[in-house]
Write a protein that holds these residues in place. Structure first.
Motif, PDB file in Angstrom:
ATOM      1  N   VAL A 107       0.831  -1.205   0.000  1.00  0.00           N
ATOM      2  CA  VAL A 107       0.000   0.000   0.000  1.00  0.00           C
ATOM      3  C   VAL A 107       0.860   1.248   0.000  1.00  0.00           C
ATOM      4  O   VAL A 107       0.593   2.202  -0.736  1.00  0.00           O
ATOM      5  N   ASP A 108       1.903   1.249   0.813  1.00  0.00           N
ATOM      6  CA  ASP A 108       2.802   2.400   0.901  1.00  0.00           C
ATOM      7  C   ASP A 108       4.088   1.954   1.589  1.00  0.00           C
ATOM      8  O   ASP A 108       4.263   0.767   1.912  1.00  0.00           O
ATOM      9  N   GLN A 109       4.988   2.904   1.836  1.00  0.00           N
ATOM     10  CA  GLN A 109       6.262   2.572   2.459  1.00  0.00           C
ATOM     11  C   GLN A 109       6.076   2.016   3.864  1.00  0.00           C
ATOM     12  O   GLN A 109       6.795   1.092   4.283  1.00  0.00           O
ATOM     13  N   ALA A 110       5.120   2.557   4.601  1.00  0.00           N
ATOM     14  CA  ALA A 110       4.883   2.072   5.963  1.00  0.00           C
ATOM     15  C   ALA A 110       4.458   0.601   5.955  1.00  0.00           C
ATOM     16  O   ALA A 110       4.849  -0.180   6.834  1.00  0.00           O
ATOM     17  N   HIS A 111       3.650   0.229   4.954  1.00  0.00           N
ATOM     18  CA  HIS A 111       3.233  -1.162   4.817  1.00  0.00           C
ATOM     19  C   HIS A 111       4.448  -2.055   4.584  1.00  0.00           C
ATOM     20  O   HIS A 111       4.601  -3.106   5.232  1.00  0.00           O
ATOM     21  N   LEU A 112       5.329  -1.655   3.691  1.00  0.00           N
ATOM     22  CA  LEU A 112       6.534  -2.436   3.431  1.00  0.00           C
ATOM     23  C   LEU A 112       7.406  -2.513   4.679  1.00  0.00           C
ATOM     24  O   LEU A 112       7.985  -3.563   4.983  1.00  0.00           O
ATOM     25  N   ALA A 113       7.507  -1.416   5.404  1.00  0.00           N
ATOM     26  CA  ALA A 113       8.322  -1.420   6.624  1.00  0.00           C
ATOM     27  C   ALA A 113       7.790  -2.423   7.640  1.00  0.00           C
ATOM     28  O   ALA A 113       8.564  -3.143   8.281  1.00  0.00           O
ATOM     29  N   ARG A 114       6.475  -2.493   7.794  1.00  0.00           N
ATOM     30  CA  ARG A 114       5.886  -3.452   8.730  1.00  0.00           C
ATOM     31  C   ARG A 114       6.148  -4.884   8.282  1.00  0.00           C
ATOM     32  O   ARG A 114       6.471  -5.759   9.097  1.00  0.00           O
ATOM     33  N   GLU A 115       5.999  -5.147   6.985  1.00  0.00           N
ATOM     34  CA  GLU A 115       6.224  -6.490   6.469  1.00  0.00           C
ATOM     35  C   GLU A 115       7.695  -6.894   6.612  1.00  0.00           C
ATOM     36  O   GLU A 115       8.006  -8.049   6.917  1.00  0.00           O
ATOM     37  N   THR A 116       8.602  -5.948   6.394  1.00  0.00           N
ATOM     38  CA  THR A 116      10.025  -6.243   6.529  1.00  0.00           C
ATOM     39  C   THR A 116      10.363  -6.598   7.973  1.00  0.00           C
ATOM     40  O   THR A 116      11.091  -7.564   8.233  1.00  0.00           O
ATOM     41  N   ARG A 117       9.813  -5.851   8.908  1.00  0.00           N
ATOM     42  CA  ARG A 117      10.081  -6.151  10.314  1.00  0.00           C
ATOM     43  C   ARG A 117       9.453  -7.495  10.705  1.00  0.00           C
ATOM     44  O   ARG A 117      10.055  -8.286  11.432  1.00  0.00           O
ATOM     45  N   ALA A 118       8.236  -7.754  10.230  1.00  0.00           N
ATOM     46  CA  ALA A 118       7.528  -8.972  10.627  1.00  0.00           C
ATOM     47  C   ALA A 118       8.187 -10.223  10.071  1.00  0.00           C
ATOM     48  O   ALA A 118       8.310 -11.238  10.776  1.00  0.00           O
ATOM     49  N   MET A 119       8.608 -10.200   8.809  1.00  0.00           N
ATOM     50  CA  MET A 119       9.119 -11.418   8.177  1.00  0.00           C
ATOM     51  C   MET A 119      10.634 -11.468   8.089  1.00  0.00           C
ATOM     52  O   MET A 119      11.221 -12.556   8.131  1.00  0.00           O
ATOM     53  N   ALA A 120      11.301 -10.316   7.958  1.00  0.00           N
ATOM     54  CA  ALA A 120      12.757 -10.297   7.857  1.00  0.00           C
ATOM     55  C   ALA A 120      13.418  -9.999   9.195  1.00  0.00           C
ATOM     56  O   ALA A 120      14.635 -10.166   9.339  1.00  0.00           O
ATOM     57  N   GLY A 121      12.639  -9.532  10.173  1.00  0.00           N
ATOM     58  CA  GLY A 121      13.183  -9.272  11.495  1.00  0.00           C
ATOM     59  C   GLY A 121      14.121  -8.096  11.552  1.00  0.00           C
ATOM     60  O   GLY A 121      14.993  -8.026  12.432  1.00  0.00           O
ATOM     61  N   THR A 122      13.957  -7.145  10.643  1.00  0.00           N
ATOM     62  CA  THR A 122      14.826  -5.984  10.617  1.00  0.00           C
ATOM     63  C   THR A 122      14.066  -4.808  10.026  1.00  0.00           C
ATOM     64  O   THR A 122      12.914  -4.938   9.615  1.00  0.00           O
ATOM     65  N   THR A 123      14.710  -3.660   9.981  1.00  0.00           N
ATOM     66  CA  THR A 123      14.104  -2.488   9.366  1.00  0.00           C
ATOM     67  C   THR A 123      14.578  -2.352   7.928  1.00  0.00           C
ATOM     68  O   THR A 123      15.593  -2.948   7.535  1.00  0.00           O
ATOM     69  N   LEU A 124      13.863  -1.570   7.157  1.00  0.00           N
ATOM     70  CA  LEU A 124      14.272  -1.349   5.766  1.00  0.00           C
ATOM     71  C   LEU A 124      15.664  -0.728   5.692  1.00  0.00           C
ATOM     72  O   LEU A 124      16.500  -1.155   4.891  1.00  0.00           O
TER      73      LEU A 124
END
Length: 244
Positions: A205-222
Motif C-alpha cells: 500500500v505504501d512505504q509504511a506497509h513495506l516497513a511493517r512487512e520487513t520487520r515482521a518477516m525479515a526481522g529488521t528495518t528497511l
C-alpha cells in the motif's frame, strides 16, 4: 562467497557458500522455497520459512539445491507443512544409513552441489509431475495477482486452494503471496530504488506497509536491511539457502 547457477531440474537452483571462521551469520529470508543442504558433512532439509532464519555458526562450507516453490514435497516424500520453519536432518526423512552414504558422496565430490542435482533428477524421474495448477498459482502470485483472483483463475475454491497450498508450499496462499511480495520489494531496494517506490511497485500500500512487512518477516528495518546489503563484499542468498 556465495555462488549459484540454474540446475538441470526445472526451476531449481544449485548454490554454494563458503564463510570465514568467526563471520557473523547472515539471516536467511523467507522465499517460498525448500532446499536440500550439505554443510560440513551434514545433510539437511530446509523447510519453507515464514520468518527470517539465523543459521548456526560453525559450518564453513555449504552446498545446496533450492527447489522452486511447491516442487520439493513430491521429491522428498513429505508435505511442506510438516517442515515449516524447520531444519531437519535428511536421515530423519530417508533413514540414517542412506543419508550418511549420500553425505559421503557429496563430501568426496569435486562439485558437491552436482551430487545433490543428480539426486534430485533421479527423484524427479520417479515422482509425480508437478501440479500445473499450483505452478500457475505461483506464477500469478509472483506477478502480484490477488489470492481470490488467482483461485478463480485456476479453478479452485478458496478452501481447496488453501489445503493444497499447505501440502505444496507449507502455508496458505495468502502467506505465500506476502512472502513473494516482500521478495519483490527487497529486490527493488537492493537495486537502489527509494523505499516508497519499491513498496508501490511490489504491491504494498505504501512505504509504511513495506516497513511493517520487513520487520515482521525479515526481522529488521528497511534501512538496516539496505545498509547490511551494501556492506557485503559478495552476494548472499536472499531466501532459504543456508542452514540451521
Amino acid at each position: 562467497m556465495y555462488e549459484e547457477r540454474p540446475a538441470r531440474l526445472d526451476g531449481a537452483v544449485l548454490w554454494t557458500l563458503t564463510t570465514q571462521v568467526g563471520a557473523p551469520p547472515v539471516p536467511v529470508l523467507p522465499d517460498g522455497c525448500m532446499d536440500v543442504i550439505w554443510c560440513d558433512g551434514r545433510l539437511l532439509v530446509a523447510g519453507p520459512d515464514t520468518v527470517a532464519h539465523v543459521p548456526e555458526t560453525g559450518a564453513s562450507r555449504y552446498a545446496g539445491i533450492r527447489f522452486a516453490p511447491g516442487d520439493a514435497p513430491a521429491l522428498l516424500g513429505v508435505p511442506a507443512s510438516e517442515l515449516r520453519d524447520r531444519r531437519v536432518e535428511l536421515g530423519a526423512l530417508w533413514g540414517g544409513a542412506r543419508a550418511r552414504r549420500l553425505g559421503e558422496r557429496v563430501a568426496d565430490a569435486p562439485e558437491p552441489a552436482a551430487v545433490l542435482e543428480a539426486l534430485a533428477l533421479r527423484r524427479a524421474a520417479g515422482a509425480p509431475a508437478s501440479d500445473p495448477l499450483l505452478r500457475a498459482v505461483v506464477r500469478r502470485l509472483q506477478a502480484g495477482r490477488p489470492v481470490a483472483e488467482t483461485a478463480e483463475a485456476v479453478g479452485l475454491g478458496a478452501r481447496q486452494l488453501h489445503r493444497r497450498s499447505l501440502d505444496a508450499f507449507g502455508y496458505g496462499p495468502k502467506t505465500l503471496a506476502r512472502i513473494l511480495r516482500l521478495q519483490r520489494a527487497l529486490a527493488l531496494v537492493r537495486a537502489g530504488l527509494p523505499y516508497a517506490e519499491a513498496a508501490l511497485r511490489a504491491g504494498c500500500v505504501d512505504q509504511a506497509h513495506l516497513a511493517r512487512e520487513t520487520r515482521a518477516m525479515a526481522g529488521t528495518t528497511l534501512s538496516a536491511y539496505a545498509s547490511d546489503w551494501a556492506k557485503r563484499d559478495t552476494p548472499q542468498p536472499s531466501g532459504s539457502s543456508t542452514t540451521a
